[in-house]
Scaffold this motif. Structure first.
Motif, PDB file in Angstrom:
ATOM      1  N   ASP A 193      -0.809   6.859   1.472  1.00  0.00           N
ATOM      2  CA  ASP A 193      -1.634   6.377   1.013  1.00  0.00           C
ATOM      3  C   ASP A 193      -2.465   7.307  -0.045  1.00  0.00           C
ATOM      4  O   ASP A 193      -3.144   6.486  -1.037  1.00  0.00           O
ATOM      5  CB  ASP A 193      -2.766   5.830   2.336  1.00  0.00           C
ATOM      6  CG  ASP A 193      -2.107   4.986   3.042  1.00  0.00           C
ATOM      7  OD1 ASP A 193      -2.176   3.846   2.858  1.00  0.00           O
ATOM      8  OD2 ASP A 193      -2.106   5.433   4.382  1.00  0.00           O
TER       9      ASP A 193
ATOM     10  N   GLU B   7      -3.504  -0.237  -4.293  1.00  0.00           N
ATOM     11  CA  GLU B   7      -3.686  -1.291  -3.142  1.00  0.00           C
ATOM     12  C   GLU B   7      -4.263  -0.579  -1.966  1.00  0.00           C
ATOM     13  O   GLU B   7      -4.965  -1.167  -1.221  1.00  0.00           O
ATOM     14  CB  GLU B   7      -2.132  -1.873  -2.922  1.00  0.00           C
ATOM     15  CG  GLU B   7      -1.840  -2.797  -3.848  1.00  0.00           C
ATOM     16  CD  GLU B   7      -1.090  -2.292  -5.004  1.00  0.00           C
ATOM     17  OE1 GLU B   7      -0.817  -2.932  -6.082  1.00  0.00           O
ATOM     18  OE2 GLU B   7      -0.645  -1.162  -5.147  1.00  0.00           O
ATOM     19  N   ALA B   8      -3.699   0.593  -1.793  1.00  0.00           N
ATOM     20  CA  ALA B   8      -4.510   1.539  -0.648  1.00  0.00           C
ATOM     21  C   ALA B   8      -5.756   1.748  -0.765  1.00  0.00           C
ATOM     22  O   ALA B   8      -6.465   1.622   0.190  1.00  0.00           O
ATOM     23  CB  ALA B   8      -3.517   2.771  -0.614  1.00  0.00           C
TER      24      ALA B   8
ATOM     25  N   ARG C  29       0.843  -1.204   0.001  1.00  0.00           N
ATOM     26  CA  ARG C  29      -0.083  -0.016  -0.116  1.00  0.00           C
ATOM     27  C   ARG C  29       0.828   1.390  -0.066  1.00  0.00           C
ATOM     28  O   ARG C  29       0.449   2.151  -0.432  1.00  0.00           O
ATOM     29  CB  ARG C  29      -1.003  -0.246   1.155  1.00  0.00           C
ATOM     30  CG  ARG C  29      -1.940  -1.093   1.011  1.00  0.00           C
ATOM     31  CD  ARG C  29      -2.947  -0.901   2.476  1.00  0.00           C
ATOM     32  NE  ARG C  29      -3.978  -1.736   2.086  1.00  0.00           N
ATOM     33  CZ  ARG C  29      -4.763  -2.471   3.187  1.00  0.00           C
ATOM     34  NH1 ARG C  29      -4.429  -1.994   4.407  1.00  0.00           N
ATOM     35  NH2 ARG C  29      -5.801  -3.207   2.913  1.00  0.00           N
TER      36      ARG C  29
END
Length: 304
Positions: free
Chosen positions: A144, A273-274, A21
């Motif tokens: 993020d 992914e985050a 992330r």
């Protein structure tokens, strides 16, 4: 046939999830409260258990391999399972770290108040806001979410426009009394400008903002919008400043508003992914809602 994940490696899976992330071992270590070498050991152990590399280094930081994406699916399932354990009240709660990078005016006047409200609803959430004004770079890792000025060009990330904003020229009554009020753009060459440091400015949209102005000597330049306000409010020159703040301060006198304004946008960027993290999703929702509603925090007095 792929090897099965040994679920004794739960900490290693969480380490993989966090690195994927944030893109950096050091950032993951900070979030998980361990040191860099611990993250490295956990990832190495997981790679040995699965029989291959899970991460590969790229200009974007560490990214998942095909095998890593399969492990990531398991890690996210474990994260969701752990989150589902608890009382009914716990099921609605969010926890974890969310790291956000944003320009300082956006950070102080929209992001911080919006995330403060979210944190009050979910006390286990921890936010880290890095205040800086820069472009969305391919090498950006460790965050993020990222708020940037102007539409970004990124890969393996999602971007969405949050809101438009406008820059205009302002001075104080004391400044124009001492130096005169410019009546047309060409007269600005006789005045000083408070703005960003040319050599430190990496955002094309902010660089373009002065292209329609005649050459102006610089009075006080800074990477901080707060410093630019302080310089302008203390009569050092004319500031090229955001309207959403300046219009609330009575000592900000509009300069050539009929002849000049510059429009730009704030964009939100997040690693793929985050953005699958529920806490990050709620953070995005809070920022979008604040932007849509114009929820700018304007102190009753100038903080500068």
């Amino acid at each position: 046939m792929d090897r099965q994940i040994d679920y004794r490696h739960l900490e290693s899976l969480i380490a993989l999830l966090t690195v994927a992330r944030l893109g950096r071992y050091t950032a993951a270590a900070t979030v998980l409260g361990v040191n860099h070498s611990t993250i490295s050991r956990r990832i190495d152990a997981l790679q040995k258990a699965m029989g291959g590399h899970l991460l590969t280094r790229s200009p974007n930081g560490w990214e998942l391999t095909d095998l890593g994406r399969r492990a990531m699916t398991s890690a996210e399932a474990i994260e969701q399972a752990v989150a589902s354990i608890g009382t009914e009240e716990d099921l609605d709660a969010l926890s974890g770290h969310v790291r956000v990078a944003a320009p300082d005016a956006f950070s102080a006047h929209l992001a911080a108040p919006a995330l403060a409200k979210l944190q009050q609803r979910h006390p286990q959430l921890v936010f880290e806001i890095v205040s800086e004004t820069t472009r969305a770079r391919q090498t950006r890792t460790g965050m993020d979410l990222e708020i940037v000025i102007g539409e970004p060009s990124v890969r393996k990330a999602a971007s969405t426009k949050l809101l438009d904003y406008e820059l205009r020229l302002y001075a104080t009554a004391e400044y124009v009394k001492a130096h005169g009020t410019p009546k047309q753009l060409s007269e600005l060459s006789n005045h000083s400008l408070n703005y960003y440091i040319d050599t430190a400015l990496t955002v094309d949209k902010l660089d373009e903002a002065t292209s329609a102005l005649p050459p102006m000597r610089r009075a006080i330049s800074s990477t901080s919008i707060a410093v630019q306000y302080a310089a302008t409010m203390n009569h050092a020159g004319i500031g090229l400043l955001p309207v959403f703040l300046s219009k609330h301060y009575a000592n900000m006198v509009p300069v050539l508003h009929d002849e000049f304004s510059y429009h730009s946008e704030y964009w939100l960027v997040g690693r793929e992914e985050a953005l699958r993290n529920k806490a990050v999703q709620e953070t995005v929702r809070a920022l979008n809602d604040a932007a849509a509603n114009g929820d700018w925090f304007i102190p009753p007095f100038s903080p500068y």
